[in-house]
Design an enzyme around this catalytic site. Structure first.
Site, PDB file in Angstrom:
ATOM      1  N   ASP A   1      43.402  45.974  39.066  1.00 20.65           N
ATOM      2  CA  ASP A   1      42.536  44.898  39.543  1.00 20.65           C
ATOM      3  C   ASP A   1      41.297  45.517  40.176  1.00 20.65           C
ATOM      4  O   ASP A   1      41.412  46.448  40.981  1.00 20.65           O
ATOM      5  CB  ASP A   1      43.274  44.044  40.572  1.00 20.65           C
TER       6      ASP A   1
ATOM      7  N   ARG B   1      38.654  43.342  41.430  1.00 22.48           N
ATOM      8  CA  ARG B   1      37.895  42.214  41.979  1.00 22.48           C
ATOM      9  C   ARG B   1      37.473  42.419  43.429  1.00 22.48           C
ATOM     10  O   ARG B   1      36.533  41.792  43.892  1.00 22.48           O
ATOM     11  CB  ARG B   1      38.713  40.922  41.846  1.00 22.48           C
TER      12      ARG B   1
END
Length: 601
Positions: free
Chosen positions: A510, A512
């Protein structure tokens, strides 16, 4: 000597060599130009003062970083007049403008002093015609200035250039002919407009975000990067093709927001570090300066719209929410389908937000040193922004990434009332599901669930908020995402290997960095979320860690989960996502996705 300092010293040595070569070439060019001008003088009574002026653009400036053989960019020094100053008791203006901005704000940093006069050298030319007393809907921007493109330099169409034969020359560049590779804090002529991030109490005290490379603004920029995020590349293509002037600026008449999002506590200090909270108000705050040539542009735009989605029609027909004529309205009949019920639409307020990073704040959120952040941004964009290294005094960066779209259902003014019920869905973009309905993930059904709950909240007198963040494939991109899909389907597609497959392809599972996400909630003045429509532990931790209270959390209803996305949901629940469902190792191993050749499980 630190690694950053070593890089800076090497760049300066390279620049010095470039300047030496450029000065030699410039001397030859100047000699040639003088011969041509002397010949012209003998045949014309006109006195070409530009060739004898000490501030002539043809005179090389040894302090600029340059590419040899090209003309220098004029600094328009003290020999040019300042912009006119209205007469007053002390001879100084109190009506705004670039010079008044410099007077009121002082130098860029406390260690730097202003010029002897205290005024910004006039790099903007003459001021626009005075207002005729009739103002536009946006503050002090006069109608007369608006007819001149709100101070845009020249016509709003690209200039026509011709070659030696008189034919149109589409290849001729509109840029200054000498390239400025980078600048340094102590460089002659460099005098950034002051900006204090998190300051106030108004936008004028905080200062404008100026990142323009228009010639007249190049020496006063206080930000690195370019407007419009990743779309700045497309603007560059239009300029390269001769479709857009290099010095074009937008006519901002009537572009102001139709609704107000007033400053909140979150606008001050370090609550917001990933975009400019004053970005939707620049048309009004800096109208006079913009008309004079200060290229400060909006980074937030607000408008009104309708949401029309088929699934919301279905939910309405099931009785999930009624038509109230204000939030939920009846869709008009289509001429092509007479007598066919077209369902409903949702009234919404929305805002588009471009990223504007305060680098020290972003680094602090990520738990790293600012120098490490700058070096990584420089290296992993292929050296796209040298000033990340050479301008440590500039703390603002407009990165070439996607931004945020806000959808507010209900009265935005209520968001600052602590008694208002707030329902919020922070949603990361997924075009495959959100737009095209892919069933390998739960993005679209979860988004629809979030919108429907926001509508219900608004009809109860609260406000619903959808924060749509442009972070495709967990900010790994669609190319990575689709390669992961291939790996999953060829490997059996089990929940047990879900995150491992992503990490094998992308290096991380991830990207983000959800610690930046709550900025948009503080922008709205939200201090409590009654209904958080998200299972993500990363989003929840970021929101609560930023000081916003969360009362209730809601997972996606079982009946909305597509069969093939069961792999994603079970893997996320086991990893720590919020759910009332208990997920054991045995259940995760048993969860498998559909094979490519199968239409269903």
């Amino acid at each position: 000597m630190s690694e950053l300092q070593q890089v800076l010293e090497l760049l300066k040595k390279l620049d010095n060599r470039q300047e030496e070569l450029a000065a030699q070439v410039e001397a030859l060019k100047l000699s040639s130009t003088s011969c041509q001008c002397n010949h012209t003088h003998s045949h014309s009574p006109t006195n070409h003062q530009s060739n004898s002026s000490p501030s002539s653009p043809s005179t090389p400036n040894p302090n600029l970083t340059i590419v040899p053989g090209l003309d220098t960019i004029s600094l328009h020094g003290g020999s040019l007049p300042n912009s006119p100053i209205p007469s007053g008791g002390n001879g100084r203006s109190n009506s705004g403008g670039v010079e008044q901005l410099r007077l009121s704000r002082g130098s860029f940093s406390q260690s730097q002093s202003n010029t002897s006069t205290g005024f910004l050298p006039s790099v903007f030319g003459t001021s626009p015609p005075a207002s005729n007393g009739t103002s536009t809907p946006y503050g002090n921007l006069s109608l007369e200035a608006a007819t001149h493109g709100s101070g845009a330099p020249g016509a709003l169409s690209p200039p026509e250039s011709k070659d030696k034969e008189g034919n149109k020359d589409k290849k001729k560049s509109g840029y200054p002919s000498r390239v400025v590779l980078t600048t340094y804090p102590s460089q002659a002529g460099i005098h950034p407009i002051p900006l204090k991030w998190g300051g106030g109490p108004t936008g004028r005290e905080r200062g404008p975000v100026v990142c323009s490379r228009i010639k007249s603004n190049l020496q006063i920029r206080n930000s690195i990067g370019a407007h419009a995020g990743s779309y700045s590349i497309y603007r560059a293509l239009s300029i390269a093709m001769g479709q857009l002037r290099t010095d074009w600026r937008p006519d901002l008449t009537n572009t102001h927001p139709p609704f107000v999002l007033p400053p909140t506590d979150g606008w001050f200090g370090d609550k917001i570090v990933s975009f400019d909270p004053w970005g939707a108000m620049s048309q009004e705050i800096w109208a006079k300066e913009y008309a004079e040539g200060l290229d400060v542009r909006p980074t937030i735009s607000q408008t009104k719209a309708h949401i029309k989605i088929e699934e919301l029609d279905v939910l309405f027909r099931k009785g999930e929410f009624p038509i109230d004529g204000e939030i939920v309205i009846k869709s008009p009949e289509l001429a092509a389908f007479p007598g066919v019920d077209q369902g409903i639409e949702i009234n919404t307020y929305k805002a588009a937000i471009d990223p504007v990073w305060y680098l020290p704040g972003v680094a602090a959120r990520l738990g790293i040193e600012e120098s490490s952040l700058r070096r990584a941004l420089f290296e992993d964009t292929g050296g796209m922004y040298p000033e990340l290294l050479t301008r440590p005094d500039i703390k603002i960066f407009l990165p070439p990434i996607g931004g945020i779209t806000l959808y507010i259902i209900g009265d935005p003014a209520k968001l600052q009332d602590p008694n208002t019920e707030v329902t919020c869905r922070p949603h990361d973009s997924c075009s495959g599901s959100d737009v095209f309905g892919s069933d390998i993930c739960t993005c679209r059904p979860y988004l629809i669930f979030g919108i429907s709950e926001a509508v219900k909240c608004a009809q109860r007198g609260g406000v619903g908020v959808i924060a749509y963040l442009q972070r495709e494939g967990r900010s790994l991109g669609e190319v990575i995402k689709y390669m992961v899909y291939n790996r999953r389907k060829r490997g059996g597609d089990t929940a047990a290997e879900y995150f491992n497959n992503t990490e094998k392809v992308a290096g991380v599972k991830d990207a983000r960095h959800q610690v930046l996400m709550p900025d948009v909630l503080h922008f709205l003045g939200i201090k409590r979320i009654d209904n958080l429509i998200s299972m993500s532990n990363m989003k929840y931790d970021a929101i609560v860690g930023s000081g916003i209270e969360v009362i209730n959390r809601y997972e996606i209803p079982e009946e909305l989960i597509p069969a093939d996305s069961r792999v994603e949901i079970d893997a996320k629940i086991q990893s720590g996502y919020f759910s009332k469902k208990e997920m054991t190792d045995e259940l995760v191993k048993a969860t498998k996705g559909r094979d490519w050749g199968k239409s269903n499980l």
